[in-house]
Write a protein that holds these residues in place. Structure first.
Motif, PDB file in Angstrom:
ATOM      1  N   ARG A  72       0.932  -1.083   0.187  1.00  0.00           N
ATOM      2  CA  ARG A  72      -0.066   0.036   0.042  1.00  0.00           C
ATOM      3  C   ARG A  72       1.028   1.306   0.082  1.00  0.00           C
ATOM      4  N   SER A  73       1.902   1.369   0.686  1.00  0.00           N
ATOM      5  CA  SER A  73       2.932   2.418   0.797  1.00  0.00           C
ATOM      6  C   SER A  73       3.658   2.641  -0.404  1.00  0.00           C
ATOM      7  N   LEU A  74       4.134   1.463  -1.008  1.00  0.00           N
ATOM      8  CA  LEU A  74       4.664   1.675  -2.417  1.00  0.00           C
ATOM      9  C   LEU A  74       3.598   2.270  -3.385  1.00  0.00           C
ATOM     10  N   GLY A  75       2.413   1.873  -3.343  1.00  0.00           N
ATOM     11  CA  GLY A  75       1.499   2.306  -4.044  1.00  0.00           C
ATOM     12  C   GLY A  75       1.153   3.709  -3.963  1.00  0.00           C
ATOM     13  N   ARG A  76       0.971   4.241  -2.842  1.00  0.00           N
ATOM     14  CA  ARG A  76       0.738   5.717  -2.453  1.00  0.00           C
ATOM     15  C   ARG A  76       1.847   6.237  -3.008  1.00  0.00           C
ATOM     16  N   ASP A  77       3.410   6.014  -2.703  1.00  0.00           N
ATOM     17  CA  ASP A  77       4.194   6.622  -3.148  1.00  0.00           C
ATOM     18  C   ASP A  77       4.390   6.786  -4.808  1.00  0.00           C
ATOM     19  N   ILE A  78       4.022   5.819  -5.673  1.00  0.00           N
ATOM     20  CA  ILE A  78       4.020   6.065  -6.886  1.00  0.00           C
ATOM     21  C   ILE A  78       2.846   7.220  -7.381  1.00  0.00           C
ATOM     22  N   CYS A  79       1.654   6.853  -6.671  1.00  0.00           N
ATOM     23  CA  CYS A  79       0.766   7.944  -7.058  1.00  0.00           C
ATOM     24  C   CYS A  79       1.018   9.242  -6.492  1.00  0.00           C
ATOM     25  N   GLU A  80       1.502   9.502  -5.710  1.00  0.00           N
ATOM     26  CA  GLU A  80       2.041  10.723  -4.805  1.00  0.00           C
ATOM     27  C   GLU A  80       3.295  11.274  -6.037  1.00  0.00           C
ATOM     28  N   GLU A  81       4.273  10.628  -6.386  1.00  0.00           N
ATOM     29  CA  GLU A  81       5.141  11.033  -7.442  1.00  0.00           C
ATOM     30  C   GLU A  81       4.328  11.358  -8.653  1.00  0.00           C
ATOM     31  N   ASN A  82       3.387  10.888  -9.221  1.00  0.00           N
ATOM     32  CA  ASN A  82       3.000  11.125 -10.430  1.00  0.00           C
ATOM     33  C   ASN A  82       1.590  12.157 -10.325  1.00  0.00           C
ATOM     34  N   GLY A  83       1.363  12.641  -9.180  1.00  0.00           N
ATOM     35  CA  GLY A  83       0.392  13.362  -8.939  1.00  0.00           C
ATOM     36  C   GLY A  83      -1.154  12.918  -9.060  1.00  0.00           C
ATOM     37  N   ILE A  84      -1.211  11.564  -9.038  1.00  0.00           N
ATOM     38  CA  ILE A  84      -2.454  10.609  -8.857  1.00  0.00           C
ATOM     39  C   ILE A  84      -3.279  10.863  -7.669  1.00  0.00           C
ATOM     40  N   GLU A  85      -4.461  11.312  -7.681  1.00  0.00           N
ATOM     41  CA  GLU A  85      -5.283  11.604  -6.442  1.00  0.00           C
ATOM     42  C   GLU A  85      -5.581  10.031  -6.176  1.00  0.00           C
ATOM     43  N   ILE A  86      -5.462   9.715  -4.781  1.00  0.00           N
ATOM     44  CA  ILE A  86      -6.196   8.355  -4.354  1.00  0.00           C
ATOM     45  C   ILE A  86      -7.496   8.739  -3.649  1.00  0.00           C
ATOM     46  N   PRO A  87      -8.603   8.201  -4.137  1.00  0.00           N
ATOM     47  CA  PRO A  87      -9.797   8.281  -3.565  1.00  0.00           C
ATOM     48  C   PRO A  87      -9.897   7.872  -2.250  1.00  0.00           C
ATOM     49  N   ASP A  88     -10.793   8.168  -1.459  1.00  0.00           N
ATOM     50  CA  ASP A  88     -11.134   7.805  -0.167  1.00  0.00           C
ATOM     51  C   ASP A  88     -11.395   6.377   0.046  1.00  0.00           C
ATOM     52  N   ASP A  89     -12.080   5.824  -0.969  1.00  0.00           N
ATOM     53  CA  ASP A  89     -12.469   4.214  -1.020  1.00  0.00           C
ATOM     54  C   ASP A  89     -11.608   3.492  -1.698  1.00  0.00           C
ATOM     55  N   SER A  90     -10.410   3.806  -2.164  1.00  0.00           N
ATOM     56  CA  SER A  90      -9.373   3.035  -2.888  1.00  0.00           C
ATOM     57  C   SER A  90      -8.731   2.016  -1.868  1.00  0.00           C
ATOM     58  N   TRP A  91      -8.238   1.030  -2.451  1.00  0.00           N
ATOM     59  CA  TRP A  91      -7.441  -0.014  -1.503  1.00  0.00           C
ATOM     60  C   TRP A  91      -6.188   0.812  -1.100  1.00  0.00           C
TER      61      TRP A  91
END
Length: 94
Positions: A72-91
Motif C-alpha cells: 500500500r505504501s509503495l502504491g501511495r508513493d507512486i501515486c504521489e510522485e505522479n500526481g495521482i489522486e487516491i480516492p477515499d474508497d481506494s485500496w
C-alpha cells in the motif's frame, strides 16, 4: 508493459527462486492482484509496471515478500510522485 497476470507470474517465479518455505509465501496470498488492478485504474499500466519493479527489487533485497502495508505504501508513493489522486474508497487509502 506487462499485464497484471504477467507481473504476478514474474513475482511468483522470483519468489520461488529467492524464498524458501520459512521466509515467505506465494504472491497470490498477498493481495498483489488487487493492488495492481487498483493502481492500473488510478494511474495506468506504467504505474503498475513501476509497482511490480519496486516489489521485485524489495524481494531481491530483503528476500521476503513485501506485506500488505508495504505494498500500500509503495502504491501511495507512486501515486504521489505522479500526481495521482487516491480516492477515499481506494485500496491504497486504507
Amino acid at each position: 508493459m506487462a499485464s497484471v497476470d504477467a507481473h504476478l507470474r514474474d513475482l511468483a517465479s522470483l519468489a520461488d527462486e529467492r524464498l524458501d518455505e520459512r521466509t515467505g509465501s506465494a504472491p497470490e496470498e498477498h493481495e498483489y492482484r488487487e493492488a495492481f488492478e487498483e493502481l492500473r485504474a488510478l494511474g495506468g499500466e506504467s504505474a503498475v509496471d513501476r509497482l511490480a519493479d519496486d516489489l521485485k527489487r524489495s524481494l531481491r533485497k530483503s528476500e521476503t515478500l513485501p506485506q500488505e502495508q508495504s505494498v500500500r505504501s509503495l502504491g501511495r508513493d507512486i501515486c504521489e510522485e505522479n500526481g495521482i489522486e487516491i480516492p477515499d474508497d481506494s485500496w491504497f487509502a486504507r
